[in-house]
Design an enzyme around this catalytic site. Structure first.
Site, short mmCIF file in Angstrom:
data_model
loop_
_atom_site.label_atom_id
_atom_site.label_comp_id
_atom_site.label_asym_id
_atom_site.label_seq_id
_atom_site.Cartn_x
_atom_site.Cartn_y
_atom_site.Cartn_z
CB ILE A 289 32.49 60.10 62.14
CG1 ILE A 289 32.43 59.76 63.62
CG2 ILE A 289 31.13 59.87 61.52
CD1 ILE A 289 31.86 58.38 63.96
CE1 TYR A 290 33.23 59.69 53.26
CE2 TYR A 290 35.61 59.99 53.35
CZ TYR A 290 34.46 59.68 52.64
OH TYR A 290 34.54 59.34 51.32
CB ALA A 291 37.62 56.93 57.79
CB THR B 167 30.15 56.04 57.97
OG1 THR B 167 30.81 56.95 57.08
CG2 THR B 167 29.68 56.76 59.22
#
Ligand SMILES: NC(=O)c1ccc[n+]([C@@H]2O[C@H](COP(=O)([O-])OP(=O)(O)OC[C@H]3O[C@@H](n4cnc5c(N)ncnc54)[C@H](O)[C@@H]3O)[C@@H](O)[C@H]2O)c1
Length: 348
Positions: A163-165, A167
């Site tokens: 989810i980091y990537a 976003t």
């Protein structure tokens, strides 16, 4: 907390930097202040890691007469807008984010709030103020499952693994649309594993040095079969500084775009890798830390972590072409600088 407002306006160029209490924002602010810029820092002092370290960074910056700070969240769009409007920046560099690949498995919502909603609020401020150039942090993590090395901005990057990537990839798309709609010159940086003094406690170098000095074991993932393009923070902020003066210009047609340039055909928008362009084996990195400390690490070999990638490696040709510069600090020299800072800061 706002530490400015009625300061007299100077002719210095004005840069609003988000994330100045963070690792990279702190270093960028120092560089720009040293070059005579007026800097306003905006940071929410999130408690993802030791807030004292963040306060110490801001205290250091506040010693500079041309630095002012606001402590607030990106999600507080009113506060962000008031701050930006009052400061009237020429340039915005947006670095504040919920960072960290691994924590995004534990607390994905924090990434949506800080990185998606927060970044949208920054883009709105940039649009309304018609800044000369909006520059924002993305990450090498957007290359996800790509295995064509070194990673190039011209390749598709559609296989994010966390989810980091996701976003950050969303930020790139959002920024492209605003650049297109509002003719807002926008550069997105894809940073590759940044390290150096005042570094983040959740990143490998910090954790390794801290554990080795305490005699605790260090966790080495994928049984050590990992490679990273370690980028020294001073080199990284030098590259940002040079890119500030290289705003993308919307091309009149596709034919105007030079080969190797990631410039959009329909917007003043480009993505630029900032990396050392050197694929370093994690075990060589660990050995360099051991050599610097003069202590052997107790190694705890572990399997690959969920969402992690075995290797990153930047193609930095576009950065070099745009700025004439490419990061070049050898990781052994960078580790030595970090260890000196760490021992002094923590008196270890
Ligand atoms: N350090 C790296 O290796 C690396 C690699 C790739 C990309 N990046 C990106 O570079 C940028 C800077 O990273 P860093 O290493 O300096 O991280 P950092 O965590 O040290 O700094 C980020 C700062 O943003 C602030 N912040 C977080 N959420 C906020 C919110 N919602 N509102 C206001 N402030 C908030 C934090 O308090 C922190 O001071 C981030 O966008 C990160 O995703 C970093």
């Amino acid at each position: 907390m706002t530490t400015d407002r009625n300061e007299p306006r100077t002719t210095a160029r004005r840069v609003l930097i988000t994330g100045t209490a963070g690792f990279i924002g702190f270093h960028l602010a120092i560089l720009l202040l040293d070059e005579g810029f007026e800097v306003h820092g905006y940071d929410g002092m999130s408690d993802y890691y030791d807030v004292n370290l963040k306060h110490r960074r801001h205290q250091t910056l506040l010693q500079h007469a041309n630095f002012h700070a606001t402590e607030a969240l990106l999600e507080d769009d009113e506060k962000l807008w008031q701050t930006a409007e009052a400061f009237a920046p020429d340039i915005i560099v947006h670095l504040a984010a919920q960072a960290g690949v691994r924590y995004s498995l534990e607390n994905p919502r924090a990434y949506i709030e800080s990185n998606v909603v927060g970044t949208f609020n920054v883009m709105e401020a940039a649009r309304k103020l018609e800044v000369e150039h909006l520059l924002m942090a993305s990450t090498s993590s957007v290359y996800g499952a790509n295995d064509e090395m070194p990673f190039s901005e011209l390749e598709k990057a559609d296989t994010q693994l966390t989810i980091y990537a996701a976003t950050k990839k969303a930020n790139e798309s959002m920024a492209h649309s605003y650049a297109h709609l509002w003719n807002l010159p926008t550069t997105m940086f894809r940073f590759f594993t940044v390290y150096g003094p005042w570094g983040r406690p959740d990143l490998a170098l910090y954790k390794f040095v801290d554990a080795i000095l305490d005699g605790r074991p260090i966790d080495i993932y994928n049984h050590g079969d990992m490679y990273r393009d370690f980028t020294y923070v001073t080199d990284l902020v030098r590259a940002i500084r040079l890119l500030i003066d290289t705003p993308p210009v919307r091309p009149a047609s596709k034919d105007e775009i030079e080969e190797g340039d990631s410039l959009s055909p329909v917007a003043p928008f480009r993505v630029v890798n900032i990396g050392n362009s050197d694929k370093v084996r994690l075990l060589d990195f660990v050995e360099a830390i051991e050599a610097e400390l003069g202590i052997k690490a107790v190694r705890n070999y572990m399997p690959m972590q969920m969402g992690d990638v075995p290797a990153t490696w930047a193609n930095a040709e576009l950065l070099q072409r745009l700025t004439g510069y490419r990061p070049q600090t050898d990781f052994r020299d960078g580790i030595a600088q970090f260890v000196t800072w760490f021992r002094e800061y923590y008196r270890k």
